[in-house]
Design a protein around this motif. Structure first.
Motif, PDB file in Angstrom:
ATOM      1  N   PHE A 171      12.153  -6.227  -0.464  1.00  0.00           N
ATOM      2  CA  PHE A 171      11.758  -5.550  -1.695  1.00  0.00           C
ATOM      3  C   PHE A 171      10.645  -4.530  -1.435  1.00  0.00           C
ATOM      4  O   PHE A 171      10.582  -3.494  -2.089  1.00  0.00           O
ATOM      5  CB  PHE A 171      11.326  -6.563  -2.763  1.00  0.00           C
ATOM      6  N   CYS A 172       9.787  -4.823  -0.461  1.00  0.00           N
ATOM      7  CA  CYS A 172       8.718  -3.890  -0.119  1.00  0.00           C
ATOM      8  C   CYS A 172       9.310  -2.607   0.481  1.00  0.00           C
ATOM      9  O   CYS A 172       8.859  -1.500   0.175  1.00  0.00           O
ATOM     10  CB  CYS A 172       7.748  -4.540   0.855  1.00  0.00           C
ATOM     11  N   VAL A 173      10.325  -2.733   1.314  1.00  0.00           N
ATOM     12  CA  VAL A 173      11.009  -1.556   1.871  1.00  0.00           C
ATOM     13  C   VAL A 173      11.663  -0.765   0.745  1.00  0.00           C
ATOM     14  O   VAL A 173      11.592   0.472   0.713  1.00  0.00           O
ATOM     15  CB  VAL A 173      12.056  -1.969   2.929  1.00  0.00           C
ATOM     16  N   MET A 174      12.287  -1.478  -0.200  1.00  0.00           N
ATOM     17  CA  MET A 174      12.905  -0.804  -1.339  1.00  0.00           C
ATOM     18  C   MET A 174      11.862  -0.011  -2.121  1.00  0.00           C
ATOM     19  O   MET A 174      12.120   1.092  -2.597  1.00  0.00           O
ATOM     20  CB  MET A 174      13.610  -1.829  -2.233  1.00  0.00           C
ATOM     21  N   LYS A 175      10.668  -0.563  -2.242  1.00  0.00           N
ATOM     22  CA  LYS A 175       9.576   0.127  -2.935  1.00  0.00           C
ATOM     23  C   LYS A 175       9.202   1.410  -2.193  1.00  0.00           C
ATOM     24  O   LYS A 175       9.096   2.482  -2.797  1.00  0.00           O
ATOM     25  CB  LYS A 175       8.372  -0.814  -3.030  1.00  0.00           C
ATOM     26  N   PHE A 176       9.001   1.313  -0.861  1.00  0.00           N
ATOM     27  CA  PHE A 176       8.601   2.482  -0.081  1.00  0.00           C
ATOM     28  C   PHE A 176       9.693   3.545  -0.017  1.00  0.00           C
ATOM     29  O   PHE A 176       9.407   4.725   0.074  1.00  0.00           O
ATOM     30  CB  PHE A 176       8.189   2.070   1.332  1.00  0.00           C
ATOM     31  N   GLU A 177      10.949   3.120  -0.069  1.00  0.00           N
ATOM     32  CA  GLU A 177      12.060   4.074   0.000  1.00  0.00           C
ATOM     33  C   GLU A 177      12.439   4.611  -1.377  1.00  0.00           C
ATOM     34  O   GLU A 177      13.309   5.463  -1.490  1.00  0.00           O
ATOM     35  CB  GLU A 177      13.277   3.410   0.656  1.00  0.00           C
ATOM     36  N   GLY A 178      11.822   4.098  -2.432  1.00  0.00           N
ATOM     37  CA  GLY A 178      12.069   4.594  -3.776  1.00  0.00           C
ATOM     38  C   GLY A 178      13.409   4.149  -4.363  1.00  0.00           C
ATOM     39  O   GLY A 178      13.948   4.814  -5.246  1.00  0.00           O
ATOM     40  N   LEU A 179      13.921   3.018  -3.899  1.00  0.00           N
ATOM     41  CA  LEU A 179      15.188   2.506  -4.439  1.00  0.00           C
ATOM     42  C   LEU A 179      14.943   1.881  -5.811  1.00  0.00           C
ATOM     43  O   LEU A 179      13.966   1.165  -6.007  1.00  0.00           O
ATOM     44  CB  LEU A 179      15.808   1.474  -3.499  1.00  0.00           C
ATOM     45  N   GLU A 180      15.847   2.133  -6.731  1.00  0.00           N
ATOM     46  CA  GLU A 180      15.698   1.603  -8.086  1.00  0.00           C
ATOM     47  C   GLU A 180      16.660   0.459  -8.363  1.00  0.00           C
ATOM     48  O   GLU A 180      16.547  -0.202  -9.391  1.00  0.00           O
ATOM     49  CB  GLU A 180      15.916   2.723  -9.110  1.00  0.00           C
ATOM     50  N   GLU A 181      17.601   0.236  -7.462  1.00  0.00           N
ATOM     51  CA  GLU A 181      18.569  -0.853  -7.604  1.00  0.00           C
ATOM     52  C   GLU A 181      18.659  -1.615  -6.288  1.00  0.00           C
ATOM     53  O   GLU A 181      18.441  -1.048  -5.218  1.00  0.00           O
ATOM     54  CB  GLU A 181      19.953  -0.315  -7.971  1.00  0.00           C
TER      55      GLU A 181
END
Length: 198
Positions: A155-165
């Motif tokens: 989830f932290c990677v998703m945050k840094f990559e700007g993923l919304e889903e």
């Protein structure tokens, strides 16, 4: 834990699930019951289980949990996809993002490798591989492989990559609200050799 890392166990590592079912059934049975009373009691157990399942399904379908994390778009997506019980576990991991510190990021062409450590534990790091072309995110903690729930590092990677889903590869159909609908569909029968095999 050492033997089960990376093996899917749906979060169970002991016989607690089986023991819980045994204890639940014992609440309906008596040692003095006849065979007929035993059958009636077991029928009541099955009805009780089905009632609990229908209630859980109703709450998953018609109640929207309150969003409390800073990753509200990902959290909202998780509420739409996951059942209520699974969402509670996913939410714990989303909340865990707040305790992670990024220690580095390396990029090899399109693939990135992030390194995270938890606050207060700087020596213990976890690496997460992210490939945007294949929508692939893998963490070395193997929580996804053993429990089917993305870890806080992912989830932290998703945050840094700007993923919304949450990427489709990280959603198990068994944890989705529509899992029963998917299961009840008859298999597609095709002509030819493959159809005969099916």
């Amino acid at each position: 834990m050492a033997y089960l890392r990376g093996t899917f166990c749906a979060g169970y590592r002991t016989t607690s699930r089986c023991e819980g079912i045994n204890a639940f059934i014992k609440g309906f049975l008596k040692s003095t019951d006849s065979v007929l009373e035993l059958v009636h009691s077991l029928d009541q157990v099955v009805k009780d289980y089905r009632n609990n399942e229908v209630t859980a399904q109703f709450y998953s379908a018609y109640y929207t949990p309150v969003l409390t994390t800073s990753l509200d778009l990902i959290e909202l997506f998780a509420t739409k996809v996951n059942t209520r019980a699974v969402f509670r576990e996913v939410k714990k991991q989303i909340k865990g993002v707040a305790t992670l510190l990024i220690r580095g990021k390396e990029s090899i062409s399109m693939t990135s490798v992030y390194q995270f450590s938890k606050m207060g534990k700087p020596n213990k790091t976890h690496r997460v591989l992210y490939d945007p072309n294949e929508e692939k995110i893998e963490c070395e903690c193997s929580m996804w492989n053993s429990e089917g729930i993305p870890c806080s590092h992912i989830f932290c990677v998703m945050k840094f990559e700007g993923l919304e889903e949450i990427p489709a590869r990280l959603i198990l159909s068994r944890w989705c609200k529509d899992a029963k609908d998917r299961r009840s569909k008859p298999p597609q029968v095709t002509d030819g050799h493959r159809g005969r095999l099916l």
